[in-house]
Design a protein around this motif. Structure first.
Motif, PDB file in Angstrom:
ATOM      1  N   THR A 112       0.625  -0.931  -0.370  1.00 27.00           N
ATOM      2  CA  THR A 112       0.096   0.615   0.265  1.00 27.00           C
ATOM      3  C   THR A 112       0.447   1.241   0.054  1.00 27.00           C
ATOM      4  O   THR A 112       2.568   1.665   0.433  1.00 27.00           O
ATOM      5  CB  THR A 112      -0.704   0.379   1.131  1.00 27.00           C
ATOM      6  OG1 THR A 112      -0.434   0.023   2.384  1.00 27.00           O
ATOM      7  CG2 THR A 112      -1.582  -1.129   1.170  1.00 27.00           C
ATOM      8  N   LYS A 113       0.320   2.257  -0.381  1.00 24.36           N
ATOM      9  CA  LYS A 113       1.490   3.462  -0.392  1.00 24.36           C
ATOM     10  C   LYS A 113       1.010   4.369   0.832  1.00 24.36           C
ATOM     11  O   LYS A 113       1.737   5.118   1.351  1.00 24.36           O
ATOM     12  CB  LYS A 113       0.734   4.407  -1.547  1.00 24.36           C
ATOM     13  CG  LYS A 113       0.850   3.685  -3.168  1.00 24.36           C
ATOM     14  CD  LYS A 113       0.652   5.034  -4.048  1.00 24.36           C
ATOM     15  CE  LYS A 113       1.067   4.482  -5.703  1.00 24.36           C
ATOM     16  NZ  LYS A 113       0.439   4.612  -6.617  1.00 24.36           N
ATOM     17  N   ILE A 114       0.078   3.790   1.687  1.00 21.78           N
ATOM     18  CA  ILE A 114      -0.228   5.122   2.730  1.00 21.78           C
ATOM     19  C   ILE A 114      -0.343   3.936   3.656  1.00 21.78           C
ATOM     20  O   ILE A 114      -0.885   2.400   3.870  1.00 21.78           O
ATOM     21  CB  ILE A 114      -1.826   5.492   2.748  1.00 21.78           C
ATOM     22  CG1 ILE A 114      -2.114   5.607   1.602  1.00 21.78           C
ATOM     23  CG2 ILE A 114      -2.249   5.869   3.825  1.00 21.78           C
ATOM     24  CD1 ILE A 114      -1.388   7.410   1.683  1.00 21.78           C
ATOM     25  N   LYS A 143     -10.585  -3.575  -3.729  1.00 21.16           N
ATOM     26  CA  LYS A 143      -9.641  -1.950  -2.993  1.00 21.16           C
ATOM     27  C   LYS A 143      -9.177  -2.258  -1.977  1.00 21.16           C
ATOM     28  O   LYS A 143      -9.887  -2.405  -0.824  1.00 21.16           O
ATOM     29  CB  LYS A 143     -11.038  -0.311  -3.399  1.00 21.16           C
ATOM     30  CG  LYS A 143      -9.779   0.421  -3.268  1.00 21.16           C
ATOM     31  CD  LYS A 143     -11.076   1.559  -3.441  1.00 21.16           C
ATOM     32  CE  LYS A 143     -10.379   2.632  -4.257  1.00 21.16           C
ATOM     33  NZ  LYS A 143     -11.425   3.799  -4.465  1.00 21.16           N
ATOM     34  N   ASP A 162      -8.999   5.857   1.602  1.00 25.00           N
ATOM     35  CA  ASP A 162      -8.113   4.753   0.945  1.00 25.00           C
ATOM     36  C   ASP A 162      -6.683   4.522   0.956  1.00 25.00           C
ATOM     37  O   ASP A 162      -5.953   5.625   1.438  1.00 25.00           O
ATOM     38  CB  ASP A 162      -8.155   5.818  -0.548  1.00 25.00           C
ATOM     39  CG  ASP A 162      -8.029   4.410  -1.628  1.00 25.00           C
ATOM     40  OD1 ASP A 162      -6.782   4.275  -1.550  1.00 25.00           O
ATOM     41  OD2 ASP A 162      -8.843   4.474  -2.776  1.00 25.00           O
ATOM     42  N   GLU A 164      -4.656   3.639  -0.951  1.00 27.31           N
ATOM     43  CA  GLU A 164      -3.735   3.850  -1.711  1.00 27.31           C
ATOM     44  C   GLU A 164      -3.653   5.859  -2.422  1.00 27.31           C
ATOM     45  O   GLU A 164      -2.794   6.049  -2.715  1.00 27.31           O
ATOM     46  CB  GLU A 164      -4.173   3.416  -3.246  1.00 27.31           C
ATOM     47  CG  GLU A 164      -3.883   2.243  -3.110  1.00 27.31           C
ATOM     48  CD  GLU A 164      -2.749   1.616  -3.333  1.00 27.31           C
ATOM     49  OE1 GLU A 164      -1.744   1.618  -4.208  1.00 27.31           O
ATOM     50  OE2 GLU A 164      -2.537   0.109  -2.637  1.00 27.31           O
ATOM     51  N   THR A 165      -4.791   5.982  -2.011  1.00 26.68           N
ATOM     52  CA  THR A 165      -4.641   7.330  -2.131  1.00 26.68           C
ATOM     53  C   THR A 165      -4.686   8.488  -0.400  1.00 26.68           C
ATOM     54  O   THR A 165      -4.255   9.560  -0.506  1.00 26.68           O
ATOM     55  CB  THR A 165      -5.626   8.329  -3.051  1.00 26.68           C
ATOM     56  OG1 THR A 165      -7.355   7.563  -2.062  1.00 26.68           O
ATOM     57  CG2 THR A 165      -5.915   7.236  -4.150  1.00 26.68           C
ATOM     58  N   GLU A 167      -7.508   8.936   0.836  1.00 25.46           N
ATOM     59  CA  GLU A 167      -8.616   9.118   0.577  1.00 25.46           C
ATOM     60  C   GLU A 167      -9.926   8.583   1.699  1.00 25.46           C
ATOM     61  O   GLU A 167      -9.911   7.724   2.028  1.00 25.46           O
ATOM     62  CB  GLU A 167      -9.508   9.776  -0.623  1.00 25.46           C
ATOM     63  CG  GLU A 167     -11.161  10.146  -1.184  1.00 25.46           C
ATOM     64  CD  GLU A 167     -11.945   9.847  -2.114  1.00 25.46           C
ATOM     65  OE1 GLU A 167     -12.646  10.593  -2.203  1.00 25.46           O
ATOM     66  OE2 GLU A 167     -11.400   9.200  -2.898  1.00 25.46           O
TER      67      GLU A 167
END
Length: 174
Positions: A112-114, A143, A162, A164-165, A167
């Motif tokens: 994951t990016k986050i 997701k 999210d 990835e973002t 959000e």
């Protein structure tokens, strides 16, 4: 004489009912739970038992025997978690249980990016006075989503973020 016996029986029943209601109020979930050790200490006890464990969840519950911490740790870089029940007054481990959950993902091995800390920070930014109850990484409709639960007073707040973002996808209050 008969009236006095009836009055005495009704009075006794009333006292028993009042005592029952008071006992319910003491054990009600709306009451503050008093514990001799704090949540961080309970987490340290669990991590001492499993040194490579990563915190998944920490929650204080009121059980019949008294206050108990429910601590869950991820085992290293796996999707296996270990649950601890820790006496909140003595720090004694009361029970452990190991489980592998295919719905939940260990953030340490998910791509994951986050991060967990970033997801927690995003939720805490919305409610800075709230306490973290739990954070989970799950796959929802393909997701990766963090479910972050915070507690503020008697209010539970849940954020879906999210992975990835970053959000905030949804927010609920209980």
């Amino acid at each position: 004489m008969k009236n006095q016996k009836i009055f005495l029986k009704i009075g006794t029943l009333g006292l028993l009912l009042l005592g029952g209601l008071l006992a319910y109020g003491v054990t009600s979930k709306n009451q503050n739970i008093v514990a001799k050790i704090n949540q961080e200490e309970a987490v340290r006890i669990a991590i001492k038992d499993m040194p490579n464990g990563q915190l998944k969840k920490a929650k204080l519950e009121n059980k019949r025997r008294g206050p108990v911490y429910d601590i869950e740790l991820w085992q290293g870089n796996t999707n296996t978690k270990k649950e601890y029940k820790i006496d909140a007054n003595t720090g004694k481990i009361l029970r452990t249980k190991t489980d592998t959950d295919s719905d939940e993902l260990n953030p340490a091995i998910a791509n994951t990016k986050i991060s967990v800390e970033q997801a927690k920070s995003i939720a805490k930014k919305q409610d800075p006075n709230a306490t973290l109850k739990s954070i989970e990484l799950e796959r929802k409709k393909g997701k990766l989503v963090y479910e972050v639960e915070l507690i503020e007073g008697y209010t539970k707040k849940e954020y879906k973020i999210d992975a990835e973002t970053g959000e905030i996808l949804s927010f609920e209050i209980d």
